[in-house]
Design a protein around this motif. Structure first.
Motif, short mmCIF file in Angstrom:
data_model
loop_
_atom_site.label_atom_id
_atom_site.label_comp_id
_atom_site.label_asym_id
_atom_site.label_seq_id
_atom_site.Cartn_x
_atom_site.Cartn_y
_atom_site.Cartn_z
N ARG A 3 0.86 -1.17 0.00
CA ARG A 3 0.00 0.00 0.00
C ARG A 3 0.90 1.22 0.00
O ARG A 3 2.07 1.14 0.36
CB ARG A 3 -0.90 0.00 1.24
CG ARG A 3 -1.89 -1.14 1.22
CD ARG A 3 -2.88 -0.99 2.36
NE ARG A 3 -3.88 -2.04 2.26
CZ ARG A 3 -3.95 -3.07 3.09
NH1 ARG A 3 -3.13 -3.16 4.12
NH2 ARG A 3 -4.88 -3.99 2.93
N ILE A 4 0.32 2.35 -0.35
CA ILE A 4 1.12 3.57 -0.42
C ILE A 4 0.79 4.51 0.73
O ILE A 4 -0.33 4.51 1.24
CB ILE A 4 0.93 4.27 -1.78
CG1 ILE A 4 2.04 5.28 -1.99
CG2 ILE A 4 -0.45 4.89 -1.91
CD1 ILE A 4 2.43 5.49 -3.42
N GLY A 5 1.77 5.26 1.14
CA GLY A 5 1.60 6.28 2.16
C GLY A 5 2.27 7.57 1.72
O GLY A 5 3.23 7.54 0.94
N TYR A 6 1.74 8.68 2.17
CA TYR A 6 2.33 9.99 1.90
C TYR A 6 2.36 10.79 3.19
O TYR A 6 1.49 10.61 4.05
CB TYR A 6 1.52 10.77 0.86
CG TYR A 6 1.74 10.29 -0.55
CD1 TYR A 6 2.79 10.77 -1.30
CD2 TYR A 6 0.88 9.36 -1.12
CE1 TYR A 6 2.99 10.32 -2.60
CE2 TYR A 6 1.07 8.91 -2.41
CZ TYR A 6 2.13 9.40 -3.15
OH TYR A 6 2.33 8.95 -4.42
N ASP A 7 3.33 11.69 3.29
CA ASP A 7 3.37 12.54 4.46
C ASP A 7 2.54 13.79 4.25
O ASP A 7 2.19 14.14 3.12
CB ASP A 7 4.81 12.91 4.83
CG ASP A 7 5.49 13.80 3.81
OD1 ASP A 7 4.98 13.97 2.68
OD2 ASP A 7 6.56 14.35 4.14
N LYS A 8 2.20 14.42 5.34
CA LYS A 8 1.56 15.73 5.37
C LYS A 8 2.40 16.56 6.33
O LYS A 8 2.47 16.25 7.53
CB LYS A 8 0.10 15.67 5.86
CG LYS A 8 -0.81 14.84 4.97
CD LYS A 8 -1.08 15.54 3.67
CE LYS A 8 -2.06 14.75 2.82
NZ LYS A 8 -2.27 15.35 1.52
N VAL A 9 3.09 17.57 5.82
CA VAL A 9 4.04 18.35 6.60
C VAL A 9 3.42 19.68 7.00
O VAL A 9 2.92 20.42 6.16
CB VAL A 9 5.34 18.60 5.80
CG1 VAL A 9 6.33 19.42 6.62
CG2 VAL A 9 5.97 17.28 5.37
N ILE A 29 2.25 10.69 8.73
CA ILE A 29 2.39 9.74 7.63
C ILE A 29 1.02 9.08 7.47
O ILE A 29 0.51 8.45 8.40
CB ILE A 29 3.48 8.69 7.89
CG1 ILE A 29 4.82 9.36 8.28
CG2 ILE A 29 3.63 7.78 6.67
CD1 ILE A 29 5.41 10.28 7.24
N ILE A 30 0.44 9.27 6.28
CA ILE A 30 -0.90 8.76 5.99
C ILE A 30 -0.78 7.50 5.15
O ILE A 30 -0.12 7.49 4.11
CB ILE A 30 -1.74 9.80 5.21
CG1 ILE A 30 -1.75 11.16 5.94
CG2 ILE A 30 -3.14 9.27 4.94
CD1 ILE A 30 -2.49 11.20 7.24
N LYS A 31 -1.42 6.42 5.61
CA LYS A 31 -1.44 5.16 4.86
C LYS A 31 -2.80 5.05 4.17
O LYS A 31 -3.84 5.24 4.81
CB LYS A 31 -1.22 3.98 5.80
CG LYS A 31 -1.22 2.65 5.09
CD LYS A 31 -0.76 1.45 5.90
CE LYS A 31 -1.17 1.36 7.30
NZ LYS A 31 -0.81 0.08 7.94
N ALA A 96 -0.55 6.62 10.06
CA ALA A 96 0.34 5.51 10.39
C ALA A 96 1.39 5.90 11.42
O ALA A 96 1.80 5.07 12.23
CB ALA A 96 1.02 4.98 9.13
N SER A 97 1.85 7.16 11.38
CA SER A 97 2.85 7.61 12.34
C SER A 97 2.91 9.13 12.40
O SER A 97 2.39 9.82 11.53
CB SER A 97 4.23 7.03 12.03
OG SER A 97 4.65 7.39 10.74
N TYR A 98 3.53 9.60 13.46
CA TYR A 98 3.67 11.02 13.73
C TYR A 98 5.17 11.34 13.83
O TYR A 98 5.93 10.55 14.40
CB TYR A 98 3.00 11.37 15.05
CG TYR A 98 1.53 11.06 15.09
CD1 TYR A 98 0.59 12.05 14.81
CD2 TYR A 98 1.06 9.79 15.38
CE1 TYR A 98 -0.77 11.78 14.82
CE2 TYR A 98 -0.29 9.50 15.40
CZ TYR A 98 -1.20 10.50 15.12
OH TYR A 98 -2.55 10.22 15.13
#
Length: 154
Positions: A3-9, A29-31, A96-98
């Motif tokens: 699956r793909i994830g992208y960050d949001k900064v 980090i968004i999964k 998914a993470s911070y």
């Protein structure tokens, strides 16, 4: 299968000092789980494994912004949802993470994973630093892939 994830900064302006650290940004980090015609699709880096699926740019599916009127000061909005549905796509997402990015010198920041509670504490205690025009739509700066866990229901 991945699956793909992208960050949001979320950029701090000015930088935030917490204890002995200078924090220049916070990141989520968004999964994603992406479906095409009700079947989950998987990724090889940023492209779909199934070459019969039309290409779309997943990093634009979700808008994250700082909003003082929201609980937790973050607003999440699915973007282009009706258009995606007309094309046969739907998606779900989860955090998914911070992360926090700590200033090392004038040109370098080091990322460090942190607990959800620490993330929201930094954001809430320094909301004026994060409530800026850069964070009306958080930036995407990187992607990651997540392997599908063995035995996970798809």
């Amino acid at each position: 299968m991945k699956r793909i994830g992208y960050d949001k900064v979320l950029l701090a302006f000015p930088d935030v000092k917490v204890n002995n650290e200078i924090i220049v940004s916070l990141s989520l980090i968004i999964k994603y789980k992406v479906f095409y015609e009700e079947k989950e699709i998987f990724f090889d880096e940023t492209t779909f494994v199934d070459k019969n699926v039309p290409y779309i740019n997943v990093d634009n599916f979700l808008k994250c912004s700082v909003d003082k009127n929201e609980k937790g000061f973050l607003r999440f909005e699915k973007k282009f949802e009706k258009d995606l549905e007309r094309l046969g796509f739907t998606f779900s997402w989860e955090i998914a993470s911070y992360m926090k990015e700590i200033k090392v010198d004038d040109y370098i920041a080091e990322s460090q994973e942190i607990a959800k509670e620490e993330f929201y504490k930094i954001l809430q205690e320094n909301i004026d630093n994060f409530d800026n025009s850069d964070n009306k739509s958080a930036q995407n700066t990187c992607y990651c892939n997540y392997p599908v866990e063995k035995g996970e229901k798809l």
